[in-house]
Design an enzyme around this catalytic site. Structure first.
Site, mmCIF file in Angstrom:
data_model
loop_
_atom_site.group_PDB
_atom_site.id
_atom_site.type_symbol
_atom_site.label_atom_id
_atom_site.label_comp_id
_atom_site.label_asym_id
_atom_site.label_seq_id
_atom_site.Cartn_x
_atom_site.Cartn_y
_atom_site.Cartn_z
ATOM 1 N N LYS A 125 -2.094 -14.957 5.517
ATOM 2 C CA LYS A 125 -2.680 -13.671 5.103
ATOM 3 C C LYS A 125 -2.146 -13.278 3.717
ATOM 4 C CE LYS A 125 0.952 -11.243 7.650
ATOM 5 N NZ LYS A 125 1.309 -10.640 8.948
ATOM 6 N N ARG A 166 1.812 -0.570 17.829
ATOM 7 C CA ARG A 166 0.822 -0.699 16.771
ATOM 8 C C ARG A 166 -0.500 -1.067 17.438
ATOM 9 N NH1 ARG A 166 1.983 -4.793 11.800
ATOM 10 N NH2 ARG A 166 1.470 -6.305 13.409
ATOM 11 N N HIS A 195 3.654 -9.157 19.190
ATOM 12 C CA HIS A 195 4.373 -9.244 17.918
ATOM 13 C C HIS A 195 5.752 -8.617 18.094
ATOM 14 C CE1 HIS A 195 4.707 -10.051 13.753
ATOM 15 N NE2 HIS A 195 4.466 -8.847 13.284
ATOM 16 N N ARG A 213 3.894 -18.236 15.177
ATOM 17 C CA ARG A 213 3.140 -17.758 14.003
ATOM 18 C C ARG A 213 4.108 -17.643 12.827
ATOM 19 N NH1 ARG A 213 1.996 -13.984 17.976
ATOM 20 N NH2 ARG A 213 3.055 -12.416 16.715
ATOM 21 N N TYR A 227 10.472 4.063 -22.343
ATOM 22 C CA TYR A 227 10.000 5.361 -21.853
ATOM 23 C C TYR A 227 11.140 6.140 -21.197
ATOM 24 C CZ TYR A 227 5.161 3.687 -22.306
ATOM 25 O OH TYR A 227 3.961 3.219 -22.776
ATOM 26 N N CYS A 239 7.797 -1.318 -18.237
ATOM 27 C CA CYS A 239 6.510 -0.752 -18.669
ATOM 28 C C CYS A 239 5.378 -1.458 -17.915
ATOM 29 C CB CYS A 239 6.316 -0.940 -20.164
ATOM 30 S SG CYS A 239 7.718 -0.459 -21.176
ATOM 31 N N MET A 240 4.161 -1.060 -18.210
ATOM 32 C CA MET A 240 3.019 -1.680 -17.533
ATOM 33 C C MET A 240 2.956 -3.181 -17.812
ATOM 34 S SD MET A 240 -1.021 -0.754 -17.743
ATOM 35 C CE MET A 240 -0.861 0.934 -17.195
ATOM 36 N N ASP A 241 3.198 -3.562 -19.067
ATOM 37 C CA ASP A 241 2.962 -4.949 -19.467
ATOM 38 C C ASP A 241 4.192 -5.647 -20.058
ATOM 39 O OD1 ASP A 241 0.186 -4.291 -19.016
ATOM 40 O OD2 ASP A 241 0.260 -3.272 -20.963
HETATM 41 C C1 LIG Z 1 2.400 -11.284 9.476
HETATM 42 C C2 LIG Z 1 2.475 -11.628 10.918
HETATM 43 C C3 LIG Z 1 3.199 -12.748 11.341
HETATM 44 C C4 LIG Z 1 4.072 -13.559 10.413
HETATM 45 O O1 LIG Z 1 5.301 -12.903 10.246
HETATM 46 P P1 LIG Z 1 6.505 -13.615 9.443
HETATM 47 O O2 LIG Z 1 7.639 -12.683 9.620
HETATM 48 O O3 LIG Z 1 6.051 -13.698 8.030
HETATM 49 O O4 LIG Z 1 6.707 -14.948 10.052
HETATM 50 C C5 LIG Z 1 3.134 -13.092 12.662
HETATM 51 N N1 LIG Z 1 2.407 -12.359 13.533
HETATM 52 C C6 LIG Z 1 1.723 -11.264 13.173
HETATM 53 C C7 LIG Z 1 0.958 -10.495 14.180
HETATM 54 C C8 LIG Z 1 1.744 -10.851 11.856
HETATM 55 O O5 LIG Z 1 1.074 -9.746 11.488
#
Ligand SMILES: *Cc1c(COP(=O)(O)O)cnc(C)c1O
Length: 359
Positions: free
Chosen positions: A36, A128, A158, A212, A256, A303-305
């Site tokens: 992601k 969540r 999770h 995951r 700045y 700064c921005m850039d």
């Molecule tokens: C982002 C995410 C992960 C991965 O988490 P890491 O800490 O980067 O391994 C796993 N499961 C879910 C549901 C997530 O949103």
């Protein structure tokens, strides 16, 4: 290529991190690569293709656009969307053969019918998304009810503090709650049951047939206090150049807000990277870069850039010399620690303006 501000990414390192982690897992556990947020800023397509070549067939993303671009990149295996997809997109999910997380019973009702692949999220304490594991009988009822409205392929939860030593009991509790729900529907033989993120996979007894894995694939730590497996390395370096060398007299200020004042004559360098490139402005007067292997503190406001650094102690620093923002042993986790955030936010924050070079 434009040598202004750029990242260098080694997909071989990501593949190596994948292999190292995999070699520590039991045979019955596979890695689901979490790609992601443009693979945590590393480039979704290149990362997913490299992992696919290394044998990875399970991917997770946050939304349908990310899922669609993986399919366009030729990724054929399982792609799980971990969060919300608008109900109006369900035909598109079906067309692309994407697996959707089911967030709750109402969402399952709305998404059911056209036979998309789906997995129920189970909430074991993060509060969540997901069915409430504190009421396992309801979880079981809902899973059984919607089993036929979908190609139901699994359940997942999770973990929210698996990176923290003092919270082992809470995490064990999350895993136990999840296991109870999974066991109550074990007769359905759902193919994927999974609860581990990077921190869980690194620090807990294996449970579930997928891990995951996000942050560890990129060689960063879930929490700065964690120890990674030997050989796991960061895959991204962030580079820039010196665009100008200047001198400050004692008492002169920089940038700045005049937040930095020279207490002695100083030699400073301007670097053409700023917060529009994703460099966190909180690093102003706090962070550092590396030039010729030596530390150059950031002075004044970013700064921005552009930004300014002190090169008084690096006499050889000169125009167009390479500057390392992340790399040479200084990681996104180290940069994050300087401003009280996490490496995840640093790498996800590098902006689209910064070209990615694959080496
Ligand atoms: C982002 C995410 C992960 C991965 O988490 P890491 O800490 O980067 O391994 C796993 N499961 C879910 C549901 C997530 O949103």
């Amino acid at each position: 290529m434009l040598r202004r501000s750029w990242v260098e990414i080694k997909t071989d390192t990501i593949v190596e991190n994948y292999r190292i982690f995999k070699s520590h897992l039991p045979e019955w556990q596979q890695i689901m690569a979490v790609v992601k947020a443009d693979a945590y800023g590393h480039g979704e397509m290149r990362v997913a293709r490299a992992l696919k070549e290394a044998g990875c067939t399970n991917f997770a993303v946050s939304n349908i656009e990310e899922a669609a671009s993986l399919r366009e990149a030729g990724i054929e295996g399982q792609i799980l969307i971990l969060g919300y997809t608008p109900v109006s997109m369900k035909e598109e999910l079906k067309r692309l053969d994407i697996t959707q997380a089911l967030l709750n019973e109402e969402y399952a009702e709305l998404m059911s019918g056209c036979g998309i692949k789906a997995q129920f999220a189970i909430d074991t304490g993060m509060n969540r998304i997901g069915l409430d594991a504190d009421v396992p009988s309801e979880c079981e009822r809902i899973i059984r009810k919607y089993q036929s409205g979908f190609g139901l392929t699994g359940l997942f939860t999770h973990l929210c503090v698996a990176d923290t030593d003092s919270e082992r009991e809470f995490t064990e509790g999350q895993i136990a709650k999840f296991r109870a729900v999974a066991e109550s529907v074990s007769d359905l033989n759902l193919p994927y049951v999974h609860c581990m993120n990077s921190a869980g996979g690194l620090r807990y007894q294996p449970y579930g047939n997928l891990v995951r894995l996000g942050i560890i694939l990129y060689g960063l730590k879930p929490d700065i206090s964690n120890t990674l497996l030997p050989g796991i390395k960061p895959a991204l370096e962030w580079k820039s150049v010196i665009s100008e060398i200047n001198h400050l007299k004692e008492g002169e200020t920089v940038g700045y807000g005049r937040t930095f004042k020279a207490d002695r004559p100083m030699r400073i360098a301007v670097i053409p990277t700023g917060y529009a490139d994703g460099l966190d402005r909180k690093l102003s007067n706090r962070g550092c870069v590396f030039i010729h292997g030596k530390k150059a503190p950031i002075i004044g406001r970013i700064c921005m850039d552009q930004m300014t650094v002190d090169v008084s102690d690096i006499p050889q620093a000169s125009f167009e010399d390479e500057v390392t923002l992340i790399g040479d042993g200084y990681t996104a986790d180290d940069m994050a620690a300087a401003i009280g955030t996490i490496g995840y936010e640093i790498v996800c924050g590098i902006s689209k303006r910064v070209p990615k070079i694959y080496i």
